[in-house]
Design an enzyme around this catalytic site. Sequence first.
Site, short mmCIF file in Angstrom:
data_model
loop_
_atom_site.label_atom_id
_atom_site.label_comp_id
_atom_site.label_asym_id
_atom_site.label_seq_id
_atom_site.Cartn_x
_atom_site.Cartn_y
_atom_site.Cartn_z
N ASP A 101 0.81 -1.28 -0.05
CA ASP A 101 0.08 0.05 0.09
C ASP A 101 0.82 1.44 0.04
O ASP A 101 2.07 1.26 0.15
CB ASP A 101 -1.12 -0.05 1.29
N HIS A 111 8.81 -5.14 -1.00
CA HIS A 111 7.93 -6.10 -1.54
C HIS A 111 7.01 -5.37 -2.72
O HIS A 111 6.02 -6.14 -3.56
CB HIS A 111 6.92 -6.80 -0.49
N CYS A 142 9.12 -4.33 -22.14
CA CYS A 142 10.31 -3.39 -22.21
C CYS A 142 11.15 -3.44 -20.70
O CYS A 142 12.02 -2.72 -20.59
CB CYS A 142 9.85 -2.02 -22.46
N GLY A 154 4.28 -4.40 13.42
CA GLY A 154 3.16 -4.97 12.68
C GLY A 154 3.55 -6.15 11.59
O GLY A 154 2.97 -5.92 10.50
N THR A 155 4.60 -6.85 11.97
CA THR A 155 4.92 -7.88 11.09
C THR A 155 4.69 -9.44 11.93
O THR A 155 5.16 -9.41 12.89
CB THR A 155 5.95 -7.58 10.31
N ALA A 159 -0.78 -0.75 16.81
CA ALA A 159 0.29 0.23 16.55
C ALA A 159 -0.06 1.73 16.55
O ALA A 159 0.86 2.47 16.62
CB ALA A 159 0.77 -0.18 14.75
P1 OAD Z 1 1.03 -10.66 8.54
O1 OAD Z 1 -0.23 -10.72 8.23
O2 OAD Z 1 1.53 -12.05 8.18
O3 OAD Z 1 1.15 -10.25 10.02
C1 OAD Z 1 0.62 -9.03 10.24
C2 OAD Z 1 0.95 -8.84 11.75
O4 OAD Z 1 0.44 -7.68 12.33
C3 OAD Z 1 0.41 -9.94 12.69
O5 OAD Z 1 1.54 -10.43 13.55
C4 OAD Z 1 -0.73 -9.10 13.54
O6 OAD Z 1 -0.61 -9.83 14.77
C5 OAD Z 1 -0.11 -7.72 13.54
N1 OAD Z 1 -1.09 -6.78 13.64
C6 OAD Z 1 -2.38 -6.86 13.22
N2 OAD Z 1 -3.16 -5.80 13.71
C7 OAD Z 1 -2.26 -4.84 14.18
C8 OAD Z 1 -2.10 -3.66 14.95
N3 OAD Z 1 -3.33 -2.86 14.85
N4 OAD Z 1 -1.30 -3.10 15.49
C9 OAD Z 1 -0.02 -3.76 15.26
N5 OAD Z 1 -0.01 -5.24 15.03
C10 OAD Z 1 -1.00 -5.59 14.38
O7 OAD Z 1 1.75 -9.41 7.43
P2 OAD Z 1 3.24 -9.57 7.19
O8 OAD Z 1 4.03 -9.92 8.35
O9 OAD Z 1 3.31 -7.82 6.66
O10 OAD Z 1 4.59 -10.72 1.28
O11 OAD Z 1 3.30 -10.34 5.92
C11 OAD Z 1 4.67 -10.51 5.29
C12 OAD Z 1 4.55 -10.77 3.79
O12 OAD Z 1 3.75 -11.76 3.84
C13 OAD Z 1 3.97 -9.52 3.23
O13 OAD Z 1 4.51 -8.43 2.89
C14 OAD Z 1 3.31 -10.34 2.10
C15 OAD Z 1 2.62 -11.46 2.66
O14 OAD Z 1 2.77 -12.57 1.96
C16 OAD Z 1 4.37 -10.46 -0.25
O15 OAD Z 1 3.25 -10.10 -0.79
C17 OAD Z 1 5.56 -10.83 -0.87
#
Ligand code: OAD
Length: 235
Positions: free
Chosen positions: A94, A109, A120, A176-177, A220
């Site tokens: 996003d 990503h 191209c 948030g990952t 977050a």
């Molecule tokens: P995930 O969906 O795997 O994890 C999101 C994390 O955010 C989880 O641990 C939630 O507990 C946490 N979370 C949810 N709501 C939240 C909030 N309000 N505040 C803080 N934390 C919160 O997403 P990513 O770790 O970003 O890759 O996923 C990694 C990658 O996997 C993505 O970039 C994507 C995906 O496949 C590609 O598209 C290549």
Amino acid sequence: MKDIRNIVILTGAGISAESGVATFRGPDGLWEGHRVEDVATPEAFFRDPALVQKFYDERRAKLRTVHPNAAHQALAKLDAAWPGDLLLVTQNVDDLHDRAGSKHLLHMHGELNSAWCLACDARSPFDGVMATEPPCPQCGQPGCLRPDIVWFGEMPYQMERIEQALARCDLFVSIGTSGAVYPAAGFVQTARHYGARTLEMNLDPSEGSFHFHESRMGRAGELVPDWVEEILQNV
Ligand code: OAD
């Protein structure tokens, strides 16, 4: 905080959750109703390009309905005020960090608002619909654009720059990952290897939570503005 000069921040889908963007690994294990391997791999695109284009067209259209939240804004404030080096590495496709105003930002990503022409090889800003096979803005060839998104099995962008920043940072912060996807999930270990302090902020402990010196659990939108105020106090 006086000894902290260089900061690397990694963000994931959790930072955009409070803006209304779906995370990848919800309780049902699906991403907006799809298995990740059906929409986020080169094989899926080869097998069913129409499905994949429709999926990302919908995600791109959704961006117009969401806005940066307090966490994106706080990181943009830090970006503008921090006197040392700061690099914000996002896994998110996003544009909420961009719209909040973060400048030292890298989309490892890829981005929904970018198109990659397979004829191209050019990347172009793109906010339209790919399913209708529009021409490439650069070479004019129709039907050759794909989402400029790093799919599973593809190499994330700018890894060299990220590795260099990790090796030089004094503080690594993950927000948030879930820590489920490498290489991003391994950044905490790289940063620690080079001596950085490490902090995670997440709704619940990530898979690699034990690697961090400190973990703050919560939303977050609340944790990040508090942390930014804290770190800017000593500047
Ligand atoms: P995930 O969906 O795997 O994890 C999101 C994390 O955010 C989880 O641990 C939630 O507990 C946490 N979370 C949810 N709501 C939240 C909030 N309000 N505040 C803080 N934390 C919160 O997403 P990513 O770790 O970003 O890759 O996923 C990694 C990658 O996997 C993505 O970039 C994507 C995906 O496949 C590609 O598209 C290549």
